[in-house]
Design a protein around this motif. Structure first.
Motif, PDB file in Angstrom:
ATOM      1  N   SER A 158       0.823  -1.210   0.000  1.00 42.89           N
ATOM      2  CA  SER A 158       0.000   0.000   0.000  1.00 42.89           C
ATOM      3  C   SER A 158       0.859   1.262   0.000  1.00 42.89           C
ATOM      4  N   GLN A 159       0.541   2.166  -0.899  1.00 45.29           N
ATOM      5  CA  GLN A 159       1.209   3.470  -0.899  1.00 45.29           C
ATOM      6  C   GLN A 159       0.204   4.559  -0.540  1.00 45.29           C
ATOM      7  N   PHE A 160      -0.885   4.141   0.069  1.00 40.27           N
ATOM      8  CA  PHE A 160      -1.967   5.082   0.354  1.00 40.27           C
ATOM      9  C   PHE A 160      -2.070   5.347   1.856  1.00 40.27           C
ATOM     10  N   THR A 161      -2.549   6.535   2.202  1.00 37.29           N
ATOM     11  CA  THR A 161      -2.749   6.821   3.626  1.00 37.29           C
ATOM     12  C   THR A 161      -4.030   6.160   4.118  1.00 37.29           C
ATOM     13  N   SER A 162      -4.981   5.923   3.236  1.00 35.64           N
ATOM     14  CA  SER A 162      -6.242   5.308   3.647  1.00 35.64           C
ATOM     15  C   SER A 162      -6.388   3.926   3.008  1.00 35.64           C
ATOM     16  N   LEU A 163      -6.853   2.970   3.793  1.00 33.52           N
ATOM     17  CA  LEU A 163      -7.106   1.627   3.261  1.00 33.52           C
ATOM     18  C   LEU A 163      -8.184   1.634   2.184  1.00 33.52           C
TER      19      LEU A 163
ATOM     20  N   LYS B  14       7.745   5.063   1.448  1.00 33.20           N
ATOM     21  CA  LYS B  14       6.456   5.294   0.770  1.00 33.20           C
ATOM     22  C   LYS B  14       5.517   4.092   0.829  1.00 33.20           C
TER      23      LYS B  14
ATOM     24  N   ASN C  42       2.921   1.975   3.173  1.00 32.13           N
ATOM     25  CA  ASN C  42       2.153   2.139   4.405  1.00 32.13           C
ATOM     26  C   ASN C  42       1.809   0.768   4.991  1.00 32.13           C
TER      27      ASN C  42
ATOM     28  N   HIS D 219      -0.188   0.424   7.479  1.00 33.27           N
ATOM     29  CA  HIS D 219      -1.524   0.568   8.075  1.00 33.27           C
ATOM     30  C   HIS D 219      -1.543  -0.029   9.482  1.00 33.27           C
TER      31      HIS D 219
END
Lengths: 257, 275
Positions: free
Chosen positions: A82-87, B102, B104, B106
């Motif tokens: 994942s390169q996103f802040t939100s899932l 870069k 995440n 989570h």
């Protein structure tokens, strides 16, 4: 001993199942092995991402069944960290992964179902905007009709399919057995309605051409030209207005320009 | 003196309708910031509808304040926009890192407790607070390992960051319990070293007890050991705005409300001088 940057990269390598020496920097405590302690994080990482795929692609999961879904979740998670802040965005590349990766690529309807679910999700939380009414259209001076252009509600999308993916999605949603995979070239309109509910319906070819024409900046006169391929000269205006009216009723036209 | 806004709950999607229809007796709600960093639609509509009737606090999981990647100003801009929209009582995130290179995770990954990490966090918290134009709360996370290059206890680490950066603490009582079990320290020792004037909010939650270790799952009721620790926390910190955090296996709203009311009842037993 690691500095902070090295420590974080080694930890991340561990989560991504890459070669990592992070274990060298973790203390033995209370008789719980270092491997167990690191394993809690490694397991949580995979479970969290799999759960995100399950949440966003519920029907795809049913279509695949448990074994194939697990294979897909593990493969996608490994290939697309994942390169996103939100899932919410984690599965953005899932349709592409399914199109290119065996065994999923052998059944192209799978990628289409994933893409359809991505588009439904996009419509769900796309931006808000004004919705024009039939009164707005009728108040437009007649001389402005030929040059009239449309701006659509941000949730509106055209979804193109080559297989019977949407009927299959609908069958599974209704807890019925989906049809066998078969070719079906079709266009679908997806939008969020006045009550903030996501809707979709199929598009006839003339309506698709008209929508697509407006989306690409065409004006009403340009669109009527395009519609001559589907209707006689006498019928074109009536059909165009019928479609415009239906779009206004469902709230997908934001403004007339 | 920290502002006391009473007793709240984490606002979860499955409870939106109940909250909007019944307007339950809850002082405030905490929402996950990232869930509302979207353009529009139902999430934003519900958020604004609930904000009309309740104070909100914003709780984030993706600031990655401890990461050695550059600060993510795109994320901070979205957070600032959300803050302007909902006017929260305060905003919070965690003393942790979530992403590096870069990528995440989570997850709320632990920091080593040493001077390098303290200075790194202080610098970044100061930048974030300057950018946001307000103090930010940071929460102690549950952790399952201790790095060999940690040089101090977690409470010393947090206290030093707070002193140097002037941020506030969101003290998660369950996380103190979980980490104390996983690392073999006294949770009371943790609490007694935290300056009460720095604690703005409490979290209460449940966990999964695996015997040799404990996992912070947020999918159980608040268990007795956490209630007991909460009662002790009240004696040390006085009245602190408190909420029940439940992220999975979410029960009916009234069950969470009952847990929140239980927290309120326990707080009534705190001697007035402490409160």
């Amino acid at each position: 001993m690691f500095n902070l940057s090295e420590l974080q990269h080694e930890f991340m390598n561990h989560l991504l199942d890459k070669k990592s020496v992070i274990a060298k920097n973790v203390m033995e405590q209370n008789g719980v092995p270092v491997s167990t302690r690191l394993g809690i994080y490694g397991n949580a990482y995979k479970v969290r991402l799999k759960s995100s795929i399950e949440n966003d692609h519920e029907i795809l999961g049913i279509y695949l069944g448990d074994d194939l879904f697990d294979l897909m979740a593990a493969g996608y998670t490994a290939s697309q960290p994942s390169q996103f802040t939100s899932l919410r965005d984690f599965c953005e590349y899932l349709p592409e992964y399914l199109r290119k990766t065996e065994p999923f690529s052998a059944t192209p309807i799978i990628a289409e179902i994933a893409e359809f679910e991505r588009n439904l999700l996009f419509a769900f939380d796309a931006g808000n905007a004004k919705r024009s009414t039939i009164e707005d259209l009728t108040s437009l001076p007649q001389e402005q009709w030929p040059t009239m252009k449309l701006r659509f509600h941000p949730s509106m999308q055209i979804h193109k399919t080559h297989w019977n993916s949407v009927p299959s999605w609908q069958a599974l949603k209704a807890e019925k057995i989906p049809p066998q995979q078969e070719k079906l070239d079709a266009y679908w309109l997806i939008w969020r309605n006045y009550n903030r509910i996501t809707e979709f319906r199929s598009l006839a070819m003339d309506e698709y051409v008209m929508l697509n024409g407006f989306l690409h900046g065409g004006n009403f006169a340009d669109i009527c030209e395009l519609l001559l391929e589907y209707h006689t000269e006498e019928e074109v205006a009536v059909n165009a207005i019928t479609h415009l009216t239906s779009w206004l009723e469902i709230g997908i036209i934001s403004t007339f320009q | 003196m920290n502002k006391f806004i009473g007793y709240g709950l984490g606002l979860r999607t499955v409870h939106y309708q109940h909250v909007l229809e019944h307007r339950p007796d809850v002082d405030w709600f905490e929402v996950h910031s990232e869930n509302f960093m979207v353009a529009g639609g139902k999430p934003k509509y519900n958020l604004h509808a609930i904000r009309e009737h309740y104070p909100l606090v914003l709780h984030g999981v993706s600031m990655s304040i401890g990461s050695t990647d550059p600060l993510d100003f795109d994320y901070l801009k979205k957070l600032k926009t959300l803050v302007a929209e909902v006017q929260p009582e305060w905003i919070s995130d965690h003393f942790c890192w979530t992403s590096v290179g870069k990528v995440n995770s989570h997850d709320l990954l632990p920091m080593p407790y040493n001077e390098e990490a303290i200075q790194h966090l202080v610098d970044r918290i100061s930048q974030v607070q300057d950018f946001m134009g307000r103090q930010v709360l940071f929460e102690n996370v549950s952790s399952y390992l201790t790095y060999k290059n940690s040089e101090m206890e977690e409470w010393e680490f947090i206290s030093e960051i707070v002193k140097r950066s002037d941020c506030k603490i969101l003290l998660d009582i369950n996380n103190i319990y979980v980490s104390s079990r996983n690392h073999g320290y006294s949770p009371h020792e943790f609490m007694k070293h935290i300056d009460p004037s720095c604690v703005q909010q409490f979290h209460l939650a449940g966990h999964e007890d695996c015997g040799e270790y404990v996992i912070d799952t947020h999918d159980h009721d608040v268990p007795d050991p956490v209630w007991e620790l909460y009662a002790d926390a009240l004696k040390h910190f006085g009245l602190v705005s408190t909420m029940i955090e439940r992220d999975d296996n979410i029960p009916e709203f009234v069950e969470l409300q009952a847990e929140m009311n239980h927290a309120k009842e326990i707080a009534k037993t705190v001697p007035p001088q402490a409160a």
